[in-house]
Scaffold this active site. Sequence first.
Site, PDB file in Angstrom:
ATOM      1  N   ASP A   1       0.860  -1.193   0.000  1.00  0.00           N
ATOM      2  CA  ASP A   1       0.000   0.000   0.000  1.00  0.00           C
ATOM      3  C   ASP A   1       0.896   1.243   0.000  1.00  0.00           C
ATOM      4  O   ASP A   1       2.079   1.143  -0.313  1.00  0.00           O
ATOM      5  CB  ASP A   1      -0.923  -0.044   1.229  1.00  0.00           C
ATOM      6  CG  ASP A   1      -2.253   0.630   0.952  1.00  0.00           C
ATOM      7  OD1 ASP A   1      -2.235   1.723   0.362  1.00  0.00           O
ATOM      8  OD2 ASP A   1      -3.297   0.075   1.316  1.00  0.00           O
TER       9      ASP A   1
ATOM     10  N   HIS B   1       2.054   1.320  -3.235  1.00  0.00           N
ATOM     11  CA  HIS B   1       1.440   2.398  -4.016  1.00  0.00           C
ATOM     12  C   HIS B   1       2.341   3.606  -4.203  1.00  0.00           C
ATOM     13  O   HIS B   1       2.021   4.496  -4.970  1.00  0.00           O
ATOM     14  CB  HIS B   1       0.130   2.857  -3.352  1.00  0.00           C
ATOM     15  CG  HIS B   1      -0.960   1.835  -3.417  1.00  0.00           C
ATOM     16  ND1 HIS B   1      -2.182   2.033  -2.838  1.00  0.00           N
ATOM     17  CD2 HIS B   1      -1.003   0.622  -3.991  1.00  0.00           C
ATOM     18  CE1 HIS B   1      -2.938   0.964  -3.048  1.00  0.00           C
ATOM     19  NE2 HIS B   1      -2.234   0.092  -3.738  1.00  0.00           N
TER      20      HIS B   1
END
Length: 408
Positions: A246, A269
């Site tokens: 993430d 991410h």
Amino acid sequence: MCINGGPNSYDFDLSKIFFYLLLIMAIGTTFVITCTLMMIGFMAATQPQNLVTSETDVKTFGAVGDGITDDSLAVNQAWDVACSSTGQFKLSAGNFLVQPLSFSGPCKAPVVVVTVIGTLKAPPKNNWINNTDTWLNFQHINNLVITGPGRFDGQGQSGWWDSCKETKTCENNPTALGFNDCNGLKLKSVTSINSPRNHISINACNGSIITNITIIAPKESPNTDGIDIANTNGVHVIGGKIGTGDDCIAINGGSFNIIVNGLFCGPGHGISVGSLGRNGATDIVSNVTVASTIFSDTQNGVRIKTVPQPVVKISGVTFMDINGTSSTPEAIDIKCSRNPRSCVGITLERINIQPINSLIKVASTCQNTQARILGLVFPPVVCTQPNFIVMPLDYDYDNSTAQEIATA
Ligand SMILES: *[C@@H]1O[C@H](CO)[C@@H](O)[C@H](O)[C@H]1NC(C)=O
Ligand SMILES: *[C@@H]1O[C@H](CO)[C@@H](O)[C@H](O)[C@H]1NC(C)=O
Ligand SMILES: *[C@@H]1O[C@H](CO)[C@@H](O)[C@H](O)[C@H]1NC(C)=O
Ligand SMILES: *[C@@H]1O[C@H](CO)[C@@H](O)[C@H](O)[C@H]1NC(C)=O
Ligand SMILES: *[C@@H]1O[C@H](CO)[C@@H](O)[C@H](O)[C@H]1NC(C)=O
Ligand SMILES: *[C@@H]1O[C@H](CO)[C@@H](O)[C@H](O)[C@H]1NC(C)=O
């Protein structure tokens, strides 16, 4: 003076006996006092929980550290002693299983040093006794220093990740480490693995320094951001490695003066400024610099995101000297809201994010802002201009930054 016989000898002898009695009593009393002091010293040495030593070690409070025994009580008691005395708290070698705990200040010592040698381990999901939003919550502590090489293991794989995939929300999962209402936080060479939700939350703090941190969770683990920052002034992340699937770092509303330098980020991410706007007009972020950072296998290396309608303001965000690989086409993703003042002072300088393999073509998105591009930036960035809809000016607006961009 010692004369035998005579009428006074009786009196003389009596005073002599009295003198010796006094002497014996004095010696006796001294002996008893000495013995008592020695015994107190001995007891203190053998029962360190009654003694304030320079460093408070959880093991001397009965923590077992076998990874099975619940060591919450011992850790909690050790913290209370450390916080109210020297501020030196030690988690020695071992695997300390602890329930959600709150490490609360203010503490007595001006600097509180937590040395983590072993591992602090969360119980598996089904054994949590508290329904808290944070596993280990450090709050109201000034100048808290947490140093490694130890680690925090949130045990997210013990059902937390599955449940949030099933329910499609991770809102009920706890954060591993929370830092709230603090000044001068320092995290150094510590590791956080497998948090049920985001690994570290920094909220309402001033002046934090995070050096050489390691944060790891599997690529597929849901919602396991590395460091989330909100309502915080001054965070300097130096070095370190974050790969959680993430956001490595997410910078949220009310955050100012955030510097990330020399981080290795991925898989995940990337570094996000936003998502902003969910809380309405209060979402302001300014002075963010991400420099000398490597993105490896990230989905959106560089991301700025504001949701379309509310008034939000991002100003002074610089991404510079960044190399990396992207696993999706969105290597650089800047989405500002249509308000022309929503993002000002965006600078992209010397960025090179290549596709992770030949099947992917990377691109940049840049909406509703004017980014200053310096040096080679790949994938190339072309921004769409904000459309000049008139918005009410109900917040401060730094006009000088906008002018600078307009003339750049
Ligand atoms: C968790 O519950 C225990 C027992 O009720 C309590 O002592 C502890 O303070 C709680 N921890 C938190 C973080 O609320
Ligand atoms: C952080 O600094 C601000 C501005 O000086 C202050 O208002 C706030 O109380 C500080 N936060 C803490 C936790 O002391
Ligand atoms: C960084 O942290 C790791 C432990 O995670 C440690 O082994 C290493 O020595 C640290 N490096 C520095 C420069 O402190
Ligand atoms: C942003 O950084 C500049 C330059 O260091 C400083 O003058 C300004 O006060 C900062 N803004 C905020 C909101 O802290
Ligand atoms: C990025 O790549 C360039 C060119 O190879 C190199 O000079 C620079 O040091 C790299 N930066 C980082 C942060 O790895
Ligand atoms: C910004 O500055 C320009 C020129 O100095 C001025 O014309 C404009 O009205 C200012 N805008 C705001 C919102 O203050």
